[in-house]
Scaffold this motif. Sequence first.
Motif, mmCIF file in Angstrom:
data_model
loop_
_atom_site.group_PDB
_atom_site.id
_atom_site.type_symbol
_atom_site.label_atom_id
_atom_site.label_comp_id
_atom_site.label_asym_id
_atom_site.label_seq_id
_atom_site.Cartn_x
_atom_site.Cartn_y
_atom_site.Cartn_z
ATOM 1 N N PHE A 41 0.850 -0.973 -0.080
ATOM 2 C CA PHE A 41 0.097 0.036 -0.026
ATOM 3 C C PHE A 41 0.866 1.092 -0.072
ATOM 4 N N GLN A 42 2.013 1.184 0.728
ATOM 5 C CA GLN A 42 2.789 2.633 0.794
ATOM 6 C C GLN A 42 3.390 2.574 -0.348
ATOM 7 N N ALA A 43 3.871 1.603 -0.943
ATOM 8 C CA ALA A 43 4.761 1.686 -2.350
ATOM 9 C C ALA A 43 3.897 2.254 -3.277
ATOM 10 N N GLN A 44 2.611 2.508 -3.461
ATOM 11 C CA GLN A 44 1.965 2.954 -4.666
ATOM 12 C C GLN A 44 1.922 4.394 -4.413
ATOM 13 N N ASN A 45 1.885 4.924 -5.530
ATOM 14 C CA ASN A 45 1.913 6.629 -5.600
ATOM 15 C C ASN A 45 0.577 7.065 -5.661
ATOM 16 N N ASP A 46 0.356 8.320 -5.580
ATOM 17 C CA ASP A 46 -0.968 9.029 -5.302
ATOM 18 C C ASP A 46 -1.777 8.714 -6.721
ATOM 19 N N THR A 47 -1.073 8.646 -7.975
ATOM 20 C CA THR A 47 -1.725 8.712 -9.213
ATOM 21 C C THR A 47 -2.369 7.226 -9.121
ATOM 22 N N PHE A 48 -1.882 6.170 -8.820
ATOM 23 C CA PHE A 48 -2.347 4.669 -8.750
ATOM 24 C C PHE A 48 -3.690 4.980 -8.184
ATOM 25 N N TYR A 49 -3.813 5.710 -7.028
ATOM 26 C CA TYR A 49 -5.238 5.601 -6.296
ATOM 27 C C TYR A 49 -6.229 6.650 -7.088
ATOM 28 N N SER A 50 -5.742 7.696 -7.553
ATOM 29 C CA SER A 50 -6.447 8.414 -8.234
ATOM 30 C C SER A 50 -7.198 8.058 -9.658
ATOM 31 N N GLN A 51 -6.106 7.381 -10.264
ATOM 32 C CA GLN A 51 -6.693 6.863 -11.741
ATOM 33 C C GLN A 51 -7.462 5.690 -11.492
ATOM 34 N N GLY A 52 -7.325 4.975 -10.504
ATOM 35 C CA GLY A 52 -8.029 3.657 -10.139
ATOM 36 C C GLY A 52 -9.453 4.202 -10.007
ATOM 37 N N LEU A 53 -9.700 5.248 -9.026
ATOM 38 C CA LEU A 53 -10.903 5.493 -8.760
ATOM 39 C C LEU A 53 -11.818 6.272 -9.712
ATOM 40 N N LEU A 54 -10.882 6.835 -10.503
ATOM 41 C CA LEU A 54 -11.533 7.908 -11.685
ATOM 42 C C LEU A 54 -11.960 6.677 -12.818
ATOM 43 N N LYS A 55 -11.578 5.473 -12.959
ATOM 44 C CA LYS A 55 -11.889 4.392 -13.779
ATOM 45 C C LYS A 55 -13.210 3.912 -13.752
ATOM 46 N N VAL A 56 -13.918 4.306 -12.467
ATOM 47 C CA VAL A 56 -15.334 3.803 -12.193
ATOM 48 C C VAL A 56 -16.113 4.561 -13.017
ATOM 49 N N LYS A 57 -15.787 5.675 -13.309
ATOM 50 C CA LYS A 57 -16.669 6.552 -14.206
ATOM 51 C C LYS A 57 -16.998 6.084 -15.460
#
Length: 411
Positions: A290-306
């Motif tokens: 979890f700590q190794a992933q950057n902010d882009t991973f989480y933001s892009q992953g959440l935006l994919k739901v759109k």
Amino acid sequence: MVEVYAEKCPNYSTVTHWVRKFKSGFLSVMDEPREGRPTSVVTEKNVSTVEGLVKQDRRITVKQLASETRISVGSVEKILHDHLNLNKVSARWVPRLLTADQKKERADCCKHLLRLEANDDLFFQKIVTMDETWIYQFDPEPKNASMQWKRPSSPPPKKAKVTQSSGKVMLSCFWDCEGIIMTDYMEKGKTITGEYYSGLLKRLRSELVRRRRGKLRNGVLLLHDNAPAHRARQAVETADQCGYEILPHPPYSPDLAPSDFCLFPNLKKSIKGRRFEDIEDAISAVEEWFQAQNDTFYSQGLLKVKDRWQKCGRNNSPPSYSILTGLQLHPCVSGRFYFCLSATLPSLLRAPDLAFALGVQSRDSLVMLDTGFRSVWSKAFEICLDGASAATRFSFFCASFLRSPDPPAAP
């Protein structure tokens, strides 16, 4: 002849045979019709017979077809593949077969979420999503992870079949577009209840105050699935007390949960195949990932739901019909009727030479439907939306639109 054709020259007996035939008046070099089995059984009749048998039983085997038609297996395969363009495939596994009502609810939910997103510039910044998954002390890697390059002469690799370990914990993970907010690990043998989940929501508020300053002030949109613990009355009341707004989630739709299609698959890919000494080592590996992933991973992953909401709204929903009641009919010459639907419409709709017309709204276009019945005011029928949807046919049900036994006569 030998000088011209060399090795391809026919022998002397063959030449004399054809000379005698030509002298007797036989000038054709084609084979004459003869009795016996035809050279090819791939005829229109056999193709039609095979097609009929396949339509009767889609699971029929090639051997059964050969036995029914009394032709060879090779000829049956040729008919199936070359003439009928058929391939036998297995059914695709899906978690659940949704009913028509569930598909409509799923599409309506996605459209509602898209409307909320369109009206709020900070929509995805407000979302906090969560889900649960099992973390095993040992989870074998999938079969495709063992694929490797080899030459045709090399033997294929072999791998012993292994099973998951009994040691496991239930991970509950809350995260947003900036990263992980809170994790919780429940040991094996316990169950997440409404009371337990209510406690997690209270802990989440404390973590938001500590890690996401200002998020509570802007508003928190909680996105989770429809697990019983998430829908429990105690959990819903706690979410309301904490100031969370629970976003709707369609039933049986793990493909619309960001944790299920983005976070957990990538997490499992990194830890599968690793054998940990104890469950604490497995938890440490999860936290490190979890700590190794950057902010882009989480933001892009959440935006994919759109994108998934948009696709679901397009593919799973029938046209959204709304019956336009309160029509004002205006008689005109030749017994036709005009009716005004709204002052914002660009023009009036014109009904054909019948007593009444029913206005149906589909997407952004308005179309007119002629009912064509008098005494029976409840009827199921099909309509054809010529201009609005490229002549696609849809099912529509009109129930008790008017209560009058007969429509008024045209002036």
